[in-house]
Design a protein around this motif. Structure first.
Motif, PDB file in Angstrom:
ATOM      1  N   GLU A 111       2.237   6.069 -14.477  1.00  0.00           N
ATOM      2  CA  GLU A 111       2.754   5.207 -13.508  1.00  0.00           C
ATOM      3  C   GLU A 111       3.009   3.788 -14.002  1.00  0.00           C
ATOM      4  OE1 GLU A 111       2.336   5.231  -9.096  1.00  0.00           O
ATOM      5  OE2 GLU A 111       0.671   3.886  -9.712  1.00  0.00           O
ATOM      6  N   ARG A 154       3.454  -0.285 -13.729  1.00  0.00           N
ATOM      7  CA  ARG A 154       3.211  -1.389 -12.393  1.00  0.00           C
ATOM      8  C   ARG A 154       3.860  -2.447 -12.683  1.00  0.00           C
ATOM      9  NH1 ARG A 154      -1.688  -0.847  -9.896  1.00  0.00           N
ATOM     10  NH2 ARG A 154      -1.917  -3.046  -9.872  1.00  0.00           N
ATOM     11  N   VAL A 189       9.834  -5.178  -1.908  1.00  0.00           N
ATOM     12  CA  VAL A 189       8.949  -4.305  -2.418  1.00  0.00           C
ATOM     13  C   VAL A 189       9.052  -2.911  -1.869  1.00  0.00           C
ATOM     14  CG1 VAL A 189       6.713  -3.340  -2.792  1.00  0.00           C
ATOM     15  CG2 VAL A 189       7.204  -5.694  -3.599  1.00  0.00           C
ATOM     16  N   LYS A 190       8.982  -2.720  -0.539  1.00  0.00           N
ATOM     17  CA  LYS A 190       9.115  -1.566   0.341  1.00  0.00           C
ATOM     18  C   LYS A 190      10.536  -0.969  -0.006  1.00  0.00           C
ATOM     19  CE  LYS A 190       6.825  -2.675   4.682  1.00  0.00           C
ATOM     20  NZ  LYS A 190       6.703  -3.293   5.901  1.00  0.00           N
ATOM     21  N   GLN A 196      10.077   0.693  -3.731  1.00  0.00           N
ATOM     22  CA  GLN A 196       9.300   1.585  -3.785  1.00  0.00           C
ATOM     23  C   GLN A 196       9.897   2.881  -3.107  1.00  0.00           C
ATOM     24  OE1 GLN A 196       6.071   1.223  -5.365  1.00  0.00           O
ATOM     25  NE2 GLN A 196       6.669   3.349  -5.536  1.00  0.00           N
ATOM     26  N   SER A 197      10.437   2.829  -1.994  1.00  0.00           N
ATOM     27  CA  SER A 197      11.029   3.881  -1.267  1.00  0.00           C
ATOM     28  C   SER A 197      12.366   4.523  -2.284  1.00  0.00           C
ATOM     29  CB  SER A 197      11.884   3.311  -0.042  1.00  0.00           C
ATOM     30  OG  SER A 197      10.958   2.936   0.955  1.00  0.00           O
ATOM     31  N   ASP A 225      10.515   6.342  -5.234  1.00  0.00           N
ATOM     32  CA  ASP A 225       9.974   7.540  -4.624  1.00  0.00           C
ATOM     33  C   ASP A 225      10.940   8.607  -4.499  1.00  0.00           C
ATOM     34  OD1 ASP A 225       7.410   6.199  -4.641  1.00  0.00           O
ATOM     35  OD2 ASP A 225       7.299   5.895  -2.452  1.00  0.00           O
ATOM     36  N   HIS A 264       4.585   1.792  -9.416  1.00  0.00           N
ATOM     37  CA  HIS A 264       3.893   1.025  -8.285  1.00  0.00           C
ATOM     38  C   HIS A 264       4.371  -0.312  -8.436  1.00  0.00           C
ATOM     39  CE1 HIS A 264       1.045  -0.101  -5.480  1.00  0.00           C
ATOM     40  NE2 HIS A 264       0.750  -1.043  -6.158  1.00  0.00           N
ATOM     41  N   VAL A 265       5.383  -0.717  -7.294  1.00  0.00           N
ATOM     42  CA  VAL A 265       5.771  -1.965  -7.049  1.00  0.00           C
ATOM     43  C   VAL A 265       4.780  -2.851  -5.993  1.00  0.00           C
ATOM     44  CG1 VAL A 265       7.886  -3.379  -6.687  1.00  0.00           C
ATOM     45  CG2 VAL A 265       7.733  -1.039  -7.683  1.00  0.00           C
ATOM     46  N   TYR A 266       4.575  -3.780  -6.220  1.00  0.00           N
ATOM     47  CA  TYR A 266       3.841  -4.624  -5.386  1.00  0.00           C
ATOM     48  C   TYR A 266       4.135  -6.239  -5.594  1.00  0.00           C
ATOM     49  CZ  TYR A 266       0.458  -5.770  -9.237  1.00  0.00           C
ATOM     50  OH  TYR A 266      -0.238  -6.034 -10.307  1.00  0.00           O
TER      51      TYR A 266
END
Length: 108
Positions: free
Chosen positions: A4, A6, A21-22, A25-26, A29, A36-38
């Motif tokens: 993964e 980052r 980010v949401k 990430q959606s 996925d 992993h996105v933040y």
């Protein structure tokens, strides 16, 4: 499946990038892309770059000036960065930003 990656997104306050980010990430996925996105406010980006494993840094268009401040840290830690396109950022287009992430950080 590969490890993964980052990806950190930074913007001035971290609020808009949190929404973006949401969406990224959606999209990741759904496509089973191992990332992993933040997000974080630009003011703490230096700390994040120093203390965390970051595979790529996406910078919100209004934080472009941060590149100069962070350049030494980015070079020292060998972290690649890319500006988020203004139109993708403003429309919170997670798909488009994910494509940039794939092109710039996952295509090794």
């Amino acid at each position: 499946m590969s490890e993964e990656k980052r990806i950190l997104l930074i913007c001035t306050a971290g609020i808009t990038s949190g929404l973006l980010v949401k969406n990224i990430q959606s999209a990741a996925d759904e496509q089973e892309i191992p990332i992993h996105v933040y997000s974080a406010p630009a003011i703490v980006a230096e700390q994040a770059i120093q203390n965390q494993k970051i595979d790529g840094l996406m910078i919100g268009p209004q934080s472009e000036y941060e590149v100069n401040r962070l350049r030494d840290f980015l070079n020292y830690k060998a972290v690649s960065y890319k500006m988020i396109k203004k139109e993708d950022y403003e429309t919170l287009d997670g798909e488009a930003v994910l494509q940039d992430i794939q092109q710039y950080f996952l295509s090794e």
